[in-house]
Enzyme design. Structure first.
Site, PDB file in Angstrom:
ATOM      1  N   THR A   1      -3.101  13.614 -38.573  1.00 51.84           N
ATOM      2  CA  THR A   1      -3.894  13.245 -39.752  1.00 51.84           C
ATOM      3  C   THR A   1      -5.263  13.909 -39.689  1.00 51.84           C
ATOM      4  N   CYS A   2      -5.883  13.818 -38.521  1.00 40.95           N
ATOM      5  CA  CYS A   2      -7.268  14.267 -38.373  1.00 40.95           C
ATOM      6  C   CYS A   2      -7.462  15.711 -38.847  1.00 40.95           C
TER       7      CYS A   2
ATOM      8  N   GLY B   1     -12.911   5.648 -49.337  1.00 39.39           N
ATOM      9  CA  GLY B   1     -13.354   5.526 -50.730  1.00 39.39           C
ATOM     10  C   GLY B   1     -14.735   6.123 -50.930  1.00 39.39           C
ATOM     11  N   LEU B   2     -15.644   5.862 -49.980  1.00 39.78           N
ATOM     12  CA  LEU B   2     -17.024   6.314 -50.178  1.00 39.78           C
ATOM     13  C   LEU B   2     -17.193   7.792 -49.828  1.00 39.78           C
ATOM     14  N   GLU B   3     -16.455   8.264 -48.819  1.00 41.44           N
ATOM     15  CA  GLU B   3     -16.560   9.699 -48.502  1.00 41.44           C
ATOM     16  C   GLU B   3     -15.947  10.540 -49.624  1.00 41.44           C
TER      17      GLU B   3
ATOM     18  N   HIS C   1     -11.955   9.915 -32.367  1.00 49.49           N
ATOM     19  CA  HIS C   1     -12.533   9.946 -31.008  1.00 49.49           C
ATOM     20  C   HIS C   1     -12.031   8.786 -30.159  1.00 49.49           C
TER      21      HIS C   1
ATOM     22  N   GLY D   1     -14.471   1.183 -48.692  1.00 50.13           N
ATOM     23  CA  GLY D   1     -14.528   1.446 -47.244  1.00 50.13           C
ATOM     24  C   GLY D   1     -14.836   2.915 -47.003  1.00 50.13           C
TER      25      GLY D   1
ATOM     26  N   HIS E   1     -41.016  16.284 -31.260  1.00 54.13           N
ATOM     27  CA  HIS E   1     -41.633  16.126 -32.578  1.00 54.13           C
ATOM     28  C   HIS E   1     -41.656  17.462 -33.300  1.00 54.13           C
TER      29      HIS E   1
ATOM     30  N   GLU F   1     -14.234  -3.105 -55.166  1.00 54.86           N
ATOM     31  CA  GLU F   1     -14.124  -3.589 -53.782  1.00 54.86           C
ATOM     32  C   GLU F   1     -13.940  -5.105 -53.760  1.00 54.86           C
TER      33      GLU F   1
HETATM   34  P1  FAD Z   1      -2.552  10.946 -36.170  1.00 56.60           P
HETATM   35  O1  FAD Z   1      -3.705  11.863 -36.281  1.00 56.60           O
HETATM   36  O2  FAD Z   1      -2.151  10.191 -37.384  1.00 56.60           O
HETATM   37  O3  FAD Z   1      -1.326  11.816 -35.641  1.00 56.60           O
HETATM   38  C1  FAD Z   1      -0.053  11.303 -35.518  1.00 56.60           C
HETATM   39  C2  FAD Z   1       0.939  12.439 -35.536  1.00 56.60           C
HETATM   40  O4  FAD Z   1       2.193  11.941 -35.143  1.00 56.60           O
HETATM   41  C3  FAD Z   1       1.146  13.063 -36.913  1.00 56.60           C
HETATM   42  O5  FAD Z   1       1.012  14.454 -36.830  1.00 56.60           O
HETATM   43  C4  FAD Z   1       2.569  12.667 -37.287  1.00 56.60           C
HETATM   44  O6  FAD Z   1       3.232  13.642 -38.061  1.00 56.60           O
HETATM   45  C5  FAD Z   1       3.203  12.554 -35.910  1.00 56.60           C
HETATM   46  N1  FAD Z   1       4.378  11.688 -35.869  1.00 56.60           N
HETATM   47  C6  FAD Z   1       4.498  10.428 -36.350  1.00 56.60           C
HETATM   48  N2  FAD Z   1       5.721   9.933 -36.068  1.00 56.60           N
HETATM   49  C7  FAD Z   1       6.381  10.895 -35.412  1.00 56.60           C
HETATM   50  C8  FAD Z   1       7.694  10.980 -34.852  1.00 56.60           C
HETATM   51  N3  FAD Z   1       8.524   9.954 -34.894  1.00 56.60           N
HETATM   52  N4  FAD Z   1       8.042  12.149 -34.260  1.00 56.60           N
HETATM   53  C9  FAD Z   1       7.194  13.193 -34.192  1.00 56.60           C
HETATM   54  N5  FAD Z   1       5.952  13.155 -34.686  1.00 56.60           N
HETATM   55  C10 FAD Z   1       5.548  12.022 -35.272  1.00 56.60           C
HETATM   56  N6  FAD Z   1     -11.613   9.601 -37.940  1.00 56.60           N
HETATM   57  C11 FAD Z   1     -12.777   9.960 -37.378  1.00 56.60           C
HETATM   58  O7  FAD Z   1     -13.005   9.635 -36.208  1.00 56.60           O
HETATM   59  N7  FAD Z   1     -13.707  10.699 -38.053  1.00 56.60           N
HETATM   60  C12 FAD Z   1     -13.513  11.080 -39.341  1.00 56.60           C
HETATM   61  O8  FAD Z   1     -14.355  11.748 -39.918  1.00 56.60           O
HETATM   62  C13 FAD Z   1     -12.302  10.708 -39.979  1.00 56.60           C
HETATM   63  N8  FAD Z   1     -12.052  11.074 -41.236  1.00 56.60           N
HETATM   64  C14 FAD Z   1     -10.854  10.727 -41.821  1.00 56.60           C
HETATM   65  C15 FAD Z   1     -10.642  11.089 -43.141  1.00 56.60           C
HETATM   66  C16 FAD Z   1      -9.461  10.737 -43.780  1.00 56.60           C
HETATM   67  C17 FAD Z   1      -9.226  11.143 -45.220  1.00 56.60           C
HETATM   68  C18 FAD Z   1      -8.463  10.020 -43.055  1.00 56.60           C
HETATM   69  C19 FAD Z   1      -7.162   9.672 -43.710  1.00 56.60           C
HETATM   70  C20 FAD Z   1      -8.671   9.660 -41.739  1.00 56.60           C
HETATM   71  C21 FAD Z   1      -9.888   9.993 -41.116  1.00 56.60           C
HETATM   72  N9  FAD Z   1     -10.164   9.614 -39.803  1.00 56.60           N
HETATM   73  C22 FAD Z   1     -11.357   9.957 -39.230  1.00 56.60           C
HETATM   74  C23 FAD Z   1      -9.195   8.854 -39.005  1.00 56.60           C
HETATM   75  C24 FAD Z   1      -8.459   9.803 -38.051  1.00 56.60           C
HETATM   76  O9  FAD Z   1      -7.833  10.827 -38.785  1.00 56.60           O
HETATM   77  C25 FAD Z   1      -7.432   9.029 -37.247  1.00 56.60           C
HETATM   78  O10 FAD Z   1      -8.061   7.947 -36.598  1.00 56.60           O
HETATM   79  C26 FAD Z   1      -6.793   9.919 -36.184  1.00 56.60           C
HETATM   80  O11 FAD Z   1      -6.172  11.032 -36.776  1.00 56.60           O
HETATM   81  C27 FAD Z   1      -5.779   9.126 -35.372  1.00 56.60           C
HETATM   82  O12 FAD Z   1      -5.218   9.964 -34.414  1.00 56.60           O
HETATM   83  P2  FAD Z   1      -3.773   9.697 -33.816  1.00 56.60           P
HETATM   84  O13 FAD Z   1      -3.556  10.787 -32.833  1.00 56.60           O
HETATM   85  O14 FAD Z   1      -3.653   8.309 -33.383  1.00 56.60           O
HETATM   86  O15 FAD Z   1      -2.752   9.861 -35.038  1.00 56.60           O
HETATM   87  P1  NAI Z   2     -11.224   0.680 -44.865  1.00 58.11           P
HETATM   88  O1  NAI Z   2     -10.663  -0.424 -44.075  1.00 58.11           O
HETATM   89  O2  NAI Z   2     -12.426   1.392 -44.379  1.00 58.11           O
HETATM   90  O3  NAI Z   2     -11.615   0.125 -46.320  1.00 58.11           O
HETATM   91  C1  NAI Z   2     -10.686  -0.513 -47.142  1.00 58.11           C
HETATM   92  C2  NAI Z   2     -11.434  -1.350 -48.162  1.00 58.11           C
HETATM   93  O4  NAI Z   2     -10.523  -1.797 -49.159  1.00 58.11           O
HETATM   94  C3  NAI Z   2     -12.078  -2.593 -47.548  1.00 58.11           C
HETATM   95  O5  NAI Z   2     -13.451  -2.606 -47.846  1.00 58.11           O
HETATM   96  C4  NAI Z   2     -11.309  -3.735 -48.221  1.00 58.11           C
HETATM   97  O6  NAI Z   2     -12.111  -4.880 -48.432  1.00 58.11           O
HETATM   98  C5  NAI Z   2     -10.885  -3.091 -49.539  1.00 58.11           C
HETATM   99  N1  NAI Z   2      -9.751  -3.777 -50.200  1.00 58.11           N
HETATM  100  C6  NAI Z   2      -8.621  -4.266 -49.618  1.00 58.11           C
HETATM  101  N2  NAI Z   2      -7.839  -4.867 -50.546  1.00 58.11           N
HETATM  102  C7  NAI Z   2      -8.478  -4.758 -51.746  1.00 58.11           C
HETATM  103  C8  NAI Z   2      -8.190  -5.179 -53.095  1.00 58.11           C
HETATM  104  N3  NAI Z   2      -7.074  -5.860 -53.417  1.00 58.11           N
HETATM  105  N4  NAI Z   2      -9.067  -4.885 -54.068  1.00 58.11           N
HETATM  106  C9  NAI Z   2     -10.196  -4.210 -53.778  1.00 58.11           C
HETATM  107  N5  NAI Z   2     -10.530  -3.790 -52.530  1.00 58.11           N
HETATM  108  C10 NAI Z   2      -9.684  -4.052 -51.532  1.00 58.11           C
HETATM  109  O7  NAI Z   2      -9.987   1.664 -45.145  1.00 58.11           O
HETATM  110  P2  NAI Z   2      -9.944   3.170 -45.666  1.00 58.11           P
HETATM  111  O8  NAI Z   2     -11.197   3.523 -46.387  1.00 58.11           O
HETATM  112  O9  NAI Z   2      -8.652   3.274 -46.393  1.00 58.11           O
HETATM  113  O10 NAI Z   2      -9.868   4.007 -44.353  1.00 58.11           O
HETATM  114  C11 NAI Z   2      -8.773   3.842 -43.422  1.00 58.11           C
HETATM  115  C12 NAI Z   2      -9.203   4.167 -42.035  1.00 58.11           C
HETATM  116  O11 NAI Z   2      -9.428   5.559 -41.884  1.00 58.11           O
HETATM  117  C13 NAI Z   2     -10.484   3.474 -41.653  1.00 58.11           C
HETATM  118  O12 NAI Z   2     -10.142   2.344 -40.872  1.00 58.11           O
HETATM  119  C14 NAI Z   2     -11.233   4.464 -40.843  1.00 58.11           C
HETATM  120  O13 NAI Z   2     -11.216   4.055 -39.502  1.00 58.11           O
HETATM  121  C15 NAI Z   2     -10.485   5.779 -40.984  1.00 58.11           C
HETATM  122  N6  NAI Z   2     -11.410   6.758 -41.544  1.00 58.11           N
HETATM  123  C16 NAI Z   2     -12.524   7.104 -40.815  1.00 58.11           C
HETATM  124  C17 NAI Z   2     -13.451   7.970 -41.317  1.00 58.11           C
HETATM  125  C18 NAI Z   2     -14.662   8.273 -40.509  1.00 58.11           C
HETATM  126  O14 NAI Z   2     -14.682   7.967 -39.326  1.00 58.11           O
HETATM  127  N7  NAI Z   2     -15.703   8.876 -41.071  1.00 58.11           N
HETATM  128  C19 NAI Z   2     -13.290   8.608 -42.624  1.00 58.11           C
HETATM  129  C20 NAI Z   2     -12.105   8.160 -43.317  1.00 58.11           C
HETATM  130  C21 NAI Z   2     -11.209   7.296 -42.767  1.00 58.11           C
END
Ligand code: FAD
Ligand code: NAI
Length: 470
Positions: free
Chosen positions: A41-42, A186-188, A324, A183, A448, A204
């Site tokens: 995903t990352c 949504g905000l990013e 991380h 969350g 500074h 929200e």
């Molecule tokens: P994942 O990155 O989800 O990787 C899992 C992998 O496993 C995938 O490639 C999937 O295809 C594979 N897989 C699943 N099942 C199987 C199977 N049965 N066989 C083979 N392969 C399989 N986190 C941050 O820290 N900073 C951020 O800025 C940030 N931004 C984000 C923005 C968005 C839009 C989203 C959606 C997430 C963001 N996150 C961010 C969250 C971050 O992406 C995840 O926390 C992180 O990727 C989790 O890592 P993971 O290795 O656990 O799983």
């Molecule tokens: P989130 O958990 O951050 O936010 C989801 C929001 O949806 C919450 O505020 C919740 O109250 C609201 N919600 C739930 N049900 C609702 C309803 N019926 N009506 C209205 N609001 C409702 O989840 P989000 O934004 O989907 O992100 C998922 C994960 O991805 C996060 O947990 C985060 O850890 C990770 N992520 C991290 C980033 C970063 O580190 N910068 C960037 C993007 C994602």
């Protein structure tokens, strides 16, 4: 049948980092990934592409709104959104190729296909054409990550009712976007779209944005998003349904304060209400691995499942869903398997939101300290009093808050919203790793003019209310 010391399922930041560390420690390691590119995903649909679009859109926003104050006049500026998305794809391509290189460098065997347990020591990889490969392994690490969630009754059609994955691939700038969930996603992603011209409405459920963080951060962020990006924010609204009519969507919600139903119309609706652990067709039952009450793979404090040779890390287990955090857990398990005694401090995993201003935090929130009955003191410093922020002109919003133990002065939490908060939070993480006091932070010489002086000032304020510049 191939025989390994360790097989890692999933190549996200948890899985690929775990695989590299296992290989570094001399284990014969394989990585299984169901998608054609590595990085999870990352790299593919998360951190990296979202930050690429955030940076591009921020350049445009600044060029439109702040350059003139700096004496730079531009004319005829416009957004070429497909070009922004194309650049994002290039960034993703480069990043995933980097992981290919790292796998080769570390002699990790990559198997593309869906991985599933046959038993605790055999993993089947089903390739795209249906061919099956069986891997025998002494140990395995589940790192299968997470997928977007939706709400009851809301069907993601991936066209107009979308998740972050589709939002990162939009080829047009919507006129109006409703974001369900104030969350992180949504905000990013709401910020990206608003900066390039979309009217963004956030609906929200809770009474503040980014509700899991210190409440003061959500309040300040809401102010800036409304003022600078024209966000419309409806808190305490419970979304009840979304319908799609032609190229319009209607989001219905219950206004919980007024007790009535309201509707929001837009071109697109981004559903960002959290993510669910991904364990589909993983064969956990065959291996005997248990899930917890939330459907996550259940692990103990050493990331071990109930089956001794199977570990799990990252989004698929409890804890923050952050890249991380997944990486730290990957290294932790690899070192444990090598017989070392690794340590991981889940309490000090920083959280960052890459809006402008950035939001970052580590440790306890003020709400948590109150709930726990901990006696604490607070130090604040606003960026408007920072010389570096004045020199940057518009970087004058936000603040840093340091929370310290009332008796021992140990830093218990640091919360910031402001310029470069994402990088500055690391000073707080390091200090807290070494259990520094607010006075320790305040006595370190800070260059500074830097934004980081605000940390020193907030720490001075926490120690004995003696901030110099405020
Ligand atoms: P994942 O990155 O989800 O990787 C899992 C992998 O496993 C995938 O490639 C999937 O295809 C594979 N897989 C699943 N099942 C199987 C199977 N049965 N066989 C083979 N392969 C399989 N986190 C941050 O820290 N900073 C951020 O800025 C940030 N931004 C984000 C923005 C968005 C839009 C989203 C959606 C997430 C963001 N996150 C961010 C969250 C971050 O992406 C995840 O926390 C992180 O990727 C989790 O890592 P993971 O290795 O656990 O799983
Ligand atoms: P989130 O958990 O951050 O936010 C989801 C929001 O949806 C919450 O505020 C919740 O109250 C609201 N919600 C739930 N049900 C609702 C309803 N019926 N009506 C209205 N609001 C409702 O989840 P989000 O934004 O989907 O992100 C998922 C994960 O991805 C996060 O947990 C985060 O850890 C990770 N992520 C991290 C980033 C970063 O580190 N910068 C960037 C993007 C994602």
């Amino acid at each position: 049948m191939d025989q390994y010391d360790v097989v890692v399922i999933g190549s996200g930041p948890g899985g690929y980092v775990a695989a590299i560390r296992c290989a570094q420690l001399g284990m014969k390691t394989a990585l299984v990934e169901r998608y054609p590119t590595l990085g999870g995903t990352c790299l593919n649909v998360g951190c990296i592409p979202s930050k690429a679009l955030l940076d591009s859109s921020e350049h445009f926003h600044n060029a439109q709104h702040t350059f003139e104050k700096h004496g730079i006049r531009l004319q005829g500026m416009e957004v070429d959104y497909p070009a922004m998305v194309a650049r994002k794809r290039e960034v993703v391509d480069l990043s995933v190729k980097g992981i290919d290189f790292l796998m080769k460098k570390n002699k990790i065997q990559v198997h593309y296909g869906h991985g599933s347990y046959e038993d605790a020591h055999t993993i089947k990889v089903t390739k795209e054409g249906g061919e099956e490969v069986f891997l025998k392994t002494k140990k395995s690490i589940i790192a299968t990550g997470s997928k977007p969630m939706t709400l009851p009754g809301i069907e993601i059609d991936k066209k107009r009712i979308i998740t972050s994955t589709e939002a990162l691939e939009l080829e047009e700038v919507p006129e109006r976007l409703v974001v369900i969930g104030g969350g992180v996603i949504g905000l990013e992603l709401g910020s990206v779209m608003a900066r390039v011209g979309t009217d963004v409405t956030v609906v929200e459920y809770a009474d503040s944005l980014i509700g899991a963080m210190d409440k003061s951060l959500g309040k300040e962020l809401a102010k800036v998003l409304k003022r600078d990006l024209g966000f419309s924010i409806s808190l305490q609204h419970k979304v009840t349904g979304v319908t799609h009519h032609g190229d319009k969507v209607i989001v219905t919600a219950e206004d919980m304060k007024k007790g009535k139903e309201v509707a929001f119309e837009a071109d697109y609706c981004l559903v960002a209400v959290g993510r669910r652990p991904y364990t589909d067709r993983l064969g956990l039952e065959k291996a005997g691995v248990k899930r917890d009450e939330k459907g996550r793979v259940d692990v103990d404090t050493t990331m071990q499942t109930n089956v001794p040779d199977i570990y799990a890390i990252g989004d698929v287990v409890k804890g923050a869903m952050l890249a991380h955090k997944a990486e730290e857990e990957g290294v932790f398990v690899a070192e444990l398997l090598a017989g070392q005694k690794p340590h991981i401090n889940h309490h000090l995993i920083p959280g960052v939101i890459y809006t402008w201003p950035e939001v970052a935090a580590v440790g306890y929130t003020e709400e948590e300290l109150k709930k726990n009955g901990t006696a604490y003191k607070t130090g604040n410093f606003p960026f408007k009093a920072s010389g570096r922020a004045r020199a940057s002109m518009d970087d004058r919003f936000g603040f840093i808050k340091v929370l310290a133990d009332a008796e021992t002065d140990e830093v218990l939490g640091v919360h910031m919203i402001g310029p470069r908060a994402a990088d500055m939070i690391m000073e707080a993480v390091m200090a807290m790793e070494f259990r520094a006091s607010a006075e320790d932070l305040s006595r370190a010489c800070h260059a500074h003019p830097t934004f980081s002086e605000a940390i020193k000032e907030a720490a001075l304020d926490a120690t004995d209310k003696r901030a110099i510049h405020f």
